[in-house]
Design a protein around this motif. Sequence first.
Motif, PDB file in Angstrom:
ATOM      1  N   THR A 195       0.849  -1.190   0.000  1.00  0.00           N
ATOM      2  CA  THR A 195       0.000   0.000   0.000  1.00  0.00           C
ATOM      3  C   THR A 195       0.885   1.240   0.000  1.00  0.00           C
ATOM      4  O   THR A 195       2.046   1.189   0.421  1.00  0.00           O
ATOM      5  CB  THR A 195      -0.907   0.048   1.245  1.00  0.00           C
ATOM      6  N   ILE A 196       0.312   2.337  -0.464  1.00  0.00           N
ATOM      7  CA  ILE A 196       1.080   3.581  -0.563  1.00  0.00           C
ATOM      8  C   ILE A 196       0.352   4.690   0.154  1.00  0.00           C
ATOM      9  O   ILE A 196      -0.859   4.857   0.000  1.00  0.00           O
ATOM     10  CB  ILE A 196       1.273   3.993  -2.037  1.00  0.00           C
ATOM     11  N   GLU A 197       1.104   5.415   0.971  1.00  0.00           N
ATOM     12  CA  GLU A 197       0.547   6.641   1.531  1.00  0.00           C
ATOM     13  C   GLU A 197       1.245   7.803   0.849  1.00  0.00           C
ATOM     14  O   GLU A 197       2.469   7.923   0.910  1.00  0.00           O
ATOM     15  CB  GLU A 197       0.771   6.686   3.035  1.00  0.00           C
ATOM     16  N   LEU A 198       0.431   8.614   0.178  1.00  0.00           N
ATOM     17  CA  LEU A 198       1.010   9.715  -0.581  1.00  0.00           C
ATOM     18  C   LEU A 198       0.802  11.020   0.192  1.00  0.00           C
ATOM     19  O   LEU A 198      -0.314  11.353   0.581  1.00  0.00           O
ATOM     20  CB  LEU A 198       0.308   9.796  -1.946  1.00  0.00           C
ATOM     21  N   GLU A 199       1.898  11.704   0.447  1.00  0.00           N
ATOM     22  CA  GLU A 199       1.787  13.028   1.074  1.00  0.00           C
ATOM     23  C   GLU A 199       2.147  14.067   0.028  1.00  0.00           C
ATOM     24  O   GLU A 199       3.198  14.000  -0.595  1.00  0.00           O
ATOM     25  CB  GLU A 199       2.780  13.165   2.237  1.00  0.00           C
ATOM     26  N   ILE A 200       1.225  14.996  -0.160  1.00  0.00           N
ATOM     27  CA  ILE A 200       1.479  16.060  -1.124  1.00  0.00           C
ATOM     28  C   ILE A 200       1.739  17.338  -0.335  1.00  0.00           C
ATOM     29  O   ILE A 200       0.978  17.662   0.587  1.00  0.00           O
ATOM     30  CB  ILE A 200       0.265  16.258  -2.055  1.00  0.00           C
ATOM     31  N   LYS A 201       2.796  18.025  -0.660  1.00  0.00           N
ATOM     32  CA  LYS A 201       3.123  19.260   0.066  1.00  0.00           C
ATOM     33  C   LYS A 201       2.000  20.279  -0.124  1.00  0.00           C
ATOM     34  O   LYS A 201       1.540  20.515  -1.226  1.00  0.00           O
ATOM     35  CB  LYS A 201       4.454  19.811  -0.456  1.00  0.00           C
ATOM     36  N   SER A 202       1.569  20.864   0.992  1.00  0.00           N
ATOM     37  CA  SER A 202       0.533  21.891   0.915  1.00  0.00           C
ATOM     38  C   SER A 202       1.022  23.087   0.106  1.00  0.00           C
ATOM     39  O   SER A 202       2.221  23.353   0.028  1.00  0.00           O
ATOM     40  CB  SER A 202       0.182  22.406   2.317  1.00  0.00           C
ATOM     41  N   LEU A 203       0.074  23.794  -0.475  1.00  0.00           N
ATOM     42  CA  LEU A 203       0.395  25.086  -1.087  1.00  0.00           C
ATOM     43  C   LEU A 203       0.109  26.156  -0.044  1.00  0.00           C
ATOM     44  O   LEU A 203      -0.888  26.088   0.677  1.00  0.00           O
ATOM     45  CB  LEU A 203      -0.490  25.337  -2.310  1.00  0.00           C
ATOM     46  N   PHE A 204       0.968  27.149   0.037  1.00  0.00           N
ATOM     47  CA  PHE A 204       0.777  28.259   0.974  1.00  0.00           C
ATOM     48  C   PHE A 204       0.725  29.555   0.180  1.00  0.00           C
ATOM     49  O   PHE A 204       1.651  29.867  -0.561  1.00  0.00           O
ATOM     50  CB  PHE A 204       1.922  28.303   1.984  1.00  0.00           C
ATOM     51  N   ASN A 244      -2.192  41.491  -2.965  1.00  0.00           N
ATOM     52  CA  ASN A 244      -0.800  41.116  -2.700  1.00  0.00           C
ATOM     53  C   ASN A 244      -0.606  39.598  -2.560  1.00  0.00           C
ATOM     54  O   ASN A 244       0.176  39.145  -1.734  1.00  0.00           O
ATOM     55  CB  ASN A 244      -0.376  41.807  -1.383  1.00  0.00           C
ATOM     56  N   LEU A 245      -1.321  38.821  -3.370  1.00  0.00           N
ATOM     57  CA  LEU A 245      -1.243  37.359  -3.268  1.00  0.00           C
ATOM     58  C   LEU A 245       0.079  36.841  -3.809  1.00  0.00           C
ATOM     59  O   LEU A 245       0.537  37.271  -4.869  1.00  0.00           O
ATOM     60  CB  LEU A 245      -2.398  36.709  -4.044  1.00  0.00           C
ATOM     61  N   ARG A 246       0.682  35.922  -3.087  1.00  0.00           N
ATOM     62  CA  ARG A 246       1.946  35.315  -3.538  1.00  0.00           C
ATOM     63  C   ARG A 246       2.160  33.978  -2.835  1.00  0.00           C
ATOM     64  O   ARG A 246       1.645  33.753  -1.742  1.00  0.00           O
ATOM     65  CB  ARG A 246       3.124  36.248  -3.263  1.00  0.00           C
ATOM     66  N   PHE A 247       2.929  33.101  -3.465  1.00  0.00           N
ATOM     67  CA  PHE A 247       3.256  31.817  -2.849  1.00  0.00           C
ATOM     68  C   PHE A 247       4.341  31.998  -1.791  1.00  0.00           C
ATOM     69  O   PHE A 247       5.297  32.743  -2.000  1.00  0.00           O
ATOM     70  CB  PHE A 247       3.759  30.822  -3.905  1.00  0.00           C
TER      71      PHE A 247
END
Length: 414
Positions: free
Chosen positions: A156-165, A277-280
Amino acid sequence: MFNLKEIQDFAPFCLSCLGRVVGKIGFGLDNRERGIEILNQLEIQEVAGLEDSLISDDSDCKICDGLISEIPNFVVLASASMSEYSISSFKIGTIVDKDLLSRESDFQLVFGENLGESIKSQLNRETGIGVWKNTAIEAKIESPDAVAIIDTSYDTIELEIKSLFIEGNYNKFDRTVPQTRWPCSRCKGMGCRRCDNTGQLYPDSVQSLIANSFSRESLCTEDLFHGMGREDIDAAMLGDGRPFVLELRMPKVRDLNLEGLGKEINEANKDRIKVSNLRFVDRPRVAELKNTVCDKSYRVDISVSDITSIESLKKGSQRLTGTVIEQRTPTRVSHRRADLVRPRLINSVDVVSFEDNMVELVIRAQHGTYIRELVSGDKGRTVPSLSSLIDANCKVEVLDVLNLHLEAKEEKND
Ligand SMILES: [Zn+2]
Ligand SMILES: [Zn+2]
């Protein structure tokens, strides 16, 4: 140099498991080649049948239980798990049965200490190479977009995807929306009659009005709203707005058009909220934001119960200006904050207008000042207060945050 008798106790094993015993030395070779190298050094080819008794196929190995032969399968599983996500880098991790790991380390000790590589490294590396060849997504150790953890005992695989901020500033003009989603206290968000099946106490929030567009575009599973402090529900947030970071969990799409989304949100919510002023940004920015406090300016409308004069009001305001007041935790928040007396500096209080016992003030004060109580006195819990100084009952009717003075920011300390 090697004790053949001891080695035979572990047989049969695959070439990879043999090669891994010296996995930390001999750069540039893979473990199968290292295994052949060891066989050459043992000169076992000269004894008839010895090699065959020691070396098995990958799938019949007594050390790895055939795990090495499953790498192509792990490659397929990991590639498939990531296929729905538009990511530009990944890393593979593996969970391996404890008994297998201890068998491996016993075997490796026969050849000497600290020479061997863990099977987990080989699985991670070779599965990673396979996935990269399959998907053309870059394998990356430091902060990849995705981490696929393979549980090798169960496939089985647990996939963690990095959050976007996404950081930005928000203004709030609508004095009926809370900053964050507020689950209905009766159904805890499940939906009931009282909340009209929305699961929410308030139909909208600054969070939902901003996050809905981002959720739709990123196909995230959840969003979190991290504000640099918050204002009351019935207070507007004016000026340059309040900094926040929106976190999108498990996003399938990472390449968002921030400018376009900002425009869309602002057009759809014209008189309610505005983002700018949105930015990553990266995750550490959230803690930084949470730990930043600064002076704030407020615009307040207050009612004065007793007849008073503009002179008396101006005098009272002047006496508050530059004064350190003592504020005991107001009863209205005492259920969530410790009951303490906090000193707070009032930078300035200015009377803007005065008419029919309604007064408009602009107040600038140190972070954490309770403005309503500064005005009312909170039955003697805030000393001095405007009420006590002008000897009349004053009450805040409307309160807006005019600005956060980030140029005068400090570390949070309580
Ligand atoms: Zn093996
Ligand atoms: Zn409900």
